[in-house]
Design a protein around this motif. Structure first.
Motif, short mmCIF file in Angstrom:
data_model
loop_
_atom_site.label_atom_id
_atom_site.label_comp_id
_atom_site.label_asym_id
_atom_site.label_seq_id
_atom_site.Cartn_x
_atom_site.Cartn_y
_atom_site.Cartn_z
N VAL A 94 7.03 -14.10 -7.80
CA VAL A 94 6.86 -13.37 -8.96
C VAL A 94 7.86 -13.01 -9.49
O VAL A 94 8.03 -11.95 -10.80
CB VAL A 94 5.41 -12.30 -9.02
N ALA A 95 9.12 -12.51 -9.05
CA ALA A 95 10.31 -11.86 -9.71
C ALA A 95 11.57 -12.54 -9.24
O ALA A 95 11.79 -13.37 -8.39
CB ALA A 95 10.46 -10.67 -9.25
N VAL A 96 12.50 -12.36 -9.99
CA VAL A 96 14.02 -12.99 -10.03
C VAL A 96 14.90 -11.72 -10.18
O VAL A 96 14.72 -10.99 -11.08
CB VAL A 96 14.20 -13.93 -11.10
N ASP A 97 15.92 -11.61 -9.15
CA ASP A 97 16.85 -10.71 -9.34
C ASP A 97 17.95 -11.20 -9.02
O ASP A 97 18.35 -11.69 -7.76
CB ASP A 97 16.39 -9.44 -8.66
N SER A 98 19.09 -11.53 -9.87
CA SER A 98 20.35 -11.98 -9.42
C SER A 98 20.06 -13.45 -8.82
O SER A 98 20.83 -13.69 -8.03
CB SER A 98 21.23 -11.21 -8.64
N ASN A 99 19.12 -14.17 -9.32
CA ASN A 99 18.58 -15.62 -9.15
C ASN A 99 18.17 -15.61 -7.72
O ASN A 99 18.03 -16.60 -7.19
CB ASN A 99 19.90 -16.38 -9.18
N VAL A 100 17.79 -14.41 -7.09
CA VAL A 100 17.28 -14.50 -5.91
C VAL A 100 15.81 -14.30 -6.03
O VAL A 100 15.44 -13.21 -6.45
CB VAL A 100 17.76 -13.32 -4.78
N GLU A 101 14.94 -15.14 -5.46
CA GLU A 101 13.66 -15.17 -5.52
C GLU A 101 12.93 -14.02 -4.57
O GLU A 101 13.32 -14.18 -3.27
CB GLU A 101 12.96 -16.47 -5.49
N LYS A 102 12.11 -13.08 -5.02
CA LYS A 102 11.46 -12.15 -4.26
C LYS A 102 9.78 -12.49 -4.10
O LYS A 102 9.25 -13.01 -4.89
CB LYS A 102 11.55 -11.01 -4.80
N SER A 103 9.55 -12.13 -2.82
CA SER A 103 8.23 -12.74 -2.44
C SER A 103 7.09 -11.65 -2.96
O SER A 103 7.51 -10.50 -3.21
CB SER A 103 8.01 -12.82 -1.16
N VAL A 104 5.84 -11.87 -3.09
CA VAL A 104 4.82 -11.11 -3.50
C VAL A 104 4.50 -9.82 -2.46
O VAL A 104 4.57 -8.87 -2.80
CB VAL A 104 3.51 -11.86 -3.49
N LYS A 105 4.99 -10.17 -1.34
CA LYS A 105 4.74 -9.45 -0.22
C LYS A 105 5.80 -8.20 -0.48
O LYS A 105 5.26 -6.94 -0.45
CB LYS A 105 5.09 -9.80 1.30
N GLU A 106 6.89 -8.35 -0.96
CA GLU A 106 8.11 -7.36 -1.04
C GLU A 106 7.60 -6.43 -2.37
O GLU A 106 7.87 -5.48 -2.32
CB GLU A 106 9.22 -7.95 -1.53
N VAL A 107 6.87 -7.29 -3.50
CA VAL A 107 6.60 -6.46 -4.72
C VAL A 107 5.51 -5.75 -4.08
O VAL A 107 5.43 -4.51 -4.48
CB VAL A 107 6.09 -7.58 -5.69
N GLN A 108 4.50 -5.90 -3.37
CA GLN A 108 3.20 -5.21 -3.05
C GLN A 108 3.74 -3.88 -2.06
O GLN A 108 3.37 -3.08 -2.44
CB GLN A 108 2.33 -6.05 -1.90
N LYS A 109 4.69 -4.35 -1.11
CA LYS A 109 5.52 -3.04 -0.54
C LYS A 109 5.99 -2.08 -1.38
O LYS A 109 5.92 -0.93 -1.31
CB LYS A 109 6.53 -3.68 0.33
N ARG A 110 6.73 -2.40 -2.35
CA ARG A 110 7.47 -1.49 -3.33
C ARG A 110 6.37 -0.68 -4.04
O ARG A 110 6.67 0.62 -4.66
CB ARG A 110 8.43 -2.25 -4.03
N LEU A 111 5.26 -1.38 -4.63
CA LEU A 111 4.35 -0.87 -5.51
C LEU A 111 3.57 0.24 -4.74
O LEU A 111 3.13 1.41 -5.42
CB LEU A 111 3.28 -2.09 -6.10
N ASN A 112 3.12 -0.23 -3.47
CA ASN A 112 2.53 0.69 -2.74
C ASN A 112 3.28 1.82 -2.31
O ASN A 112 2.78 3.27 -2.14
CB ASN A 112 2.10 0.09 -1.13
N GLN A 113 4.66 1.62 -1.99
CA GLN A 113 5.71 2.91 -1.87
C GLN A 113 5.53 3.92 -3.07
O GLN A 113 5.57 5.16 -2.91
CB GLN A 113 7.07 2.32 -1.73
N LEU A 114 5.17 3.39 -4.26
CA LEU A 114 5.40 4.31 -5.42
C LEU A 114 3.95 4.68 -5.62
O LEU A 114 3.69 5.36 -6.65
CB LEU A 114 5.81 3.45 -6.54
N GLY A 115 2.89 4.36 -5.08
CA GLY A 115 1.50 4.90 -5.06
C GLY A 115 0.68 3.99 -5.88
O GLY A 115 -0.40 4.53 -6.56
N PHE A 116 1.09 2.96 -6.35
CA PHE A 116 0.32 2.03 -7.33
C PHE A 116 -0.80 1.13 -6.58
O PHE A 116 -1.34 0.18 -7.31
CB PHE A 116 1.21 1.15 -8.25
N ALA A 117 -0.93 1.31 -5.23
CA ALA A 117 -2.34 0.71 -4.53
C ALA A 117 -2.19 -0.91 -4.95
O ALA A 117 -3.28 -1.20 -5.32
CB ALA A 117 -3.59 1.29 -5.09
#
Length: 236
Positions: free
Chosen positions: A169-192
């Motif tokens: 779901v995301a691109v950073d410097s042309n490196v694809e990031k997984s949903v799992k990593e997005v979930q991890k970061r959202l949870n870290q910020l308290g967004f459940a």
């Protein structure tokens, strides 16, 4: 091999109403829907051209570009250049595909069937065809749940969509990031975002939207470069 049956002129039209027209270059996504019923394509078309929940005046024609029967038959109901009314806010840019059936989905446990193997095979064929002819990618394939209808197109087709999108779901410097990593970061910020399982489900979608709203970003539930950049900045 699946084939597309053109029924644009065969299915009845509204007596006077017609779709708006777009350039094919305006199309940037494919959205999969379910019928939420057990009627056939002809019955859904007849419902759409009479006064209905979409329009009190009736719609011009079946509100999807394509429909997939339970036996896997692919029906084309409208030209790709037609702006049909299948997903509020996305109609000018999207191709709409409806799978016939009433499938269980998030918040909707009244389903009476599940997508058939033939339907899924035909959806796969049709999306391959559309991606190639419209120069799209797997990341341009969505379910109606991405745009505000959680139950559509149901659990099984949601799994199909996420697999088709390769859970990216995301691109950073042309490196694809997984949903799992997005979930991890959202949870870290308290967004459940729910379980860090790599599935872009309803909880994850809601968490992305809440994060975007909190950060003053465009709230679309899609982790594009701006959303991903902000996530990275806040979770270093």
């Amino acid at each position: 091999m699946a084939e597309i049956q053109n029924m644009i002129s065969i299915l009845p039209w509204h007596p006077t109403r017609r779709w708006g027209v777009r350039q094919l270059s305006a199309i940037n996504k494919i959205i999969i829907h379910q019928e939420l019923g057990e009627a056939d394509v002809e019955a859904v078309n007849n419902y759409h051209i009479k006064p209905n929940h979409i329009s009190s005046k009736g719609c011009p024609h079946l509100c999807y570009h394509f429909s997939i029967r339970k036996n896997g038959e692919i029906i084309q109901a409208n030209e790709l250049s037609s702006v049909t009314w299948h997903c509020k806010g996305q109609n000018i840019e999207a191709v709409g595909i409806m799978a016939v059936g009433n499938f269980n989905g998030p918040g909707y446990d009244m389903g009476t069937s599940e997508p058939t193997k033939e339907q899924i095979k035909s959806i796969d064929f049709l999306i391959d065809y559309l991606i190639k002819s419209l120069r799209l990618t797997n990341q341009d394939v969505f379910g109606h749940y991405h745009f505000g209808k959680p139950a559509c197109p149901g659990h099984e087709l949601q799994k199909y969509v996420e697999k088709r999108r390769e859970s990216l779901v995301a691109v950073d410097s042309n490196v694809e990031k997984s949903v799992k990593e997005v979930q991890k970061r959202l949870n870290q910020l308290g967004f459940a975002a729910g379980a860090e399982d790599g599935i872009h489900g309803i909880k994850t979608l809601a968490a992305i939207r809440k994060f975007q709203a909190a950060q003053g970003l465009h709230v679309d539930g899609i982790v594009g470069p701006k959303t991903w950049s902000r996530l990275l900045e806040l979770t270093k």
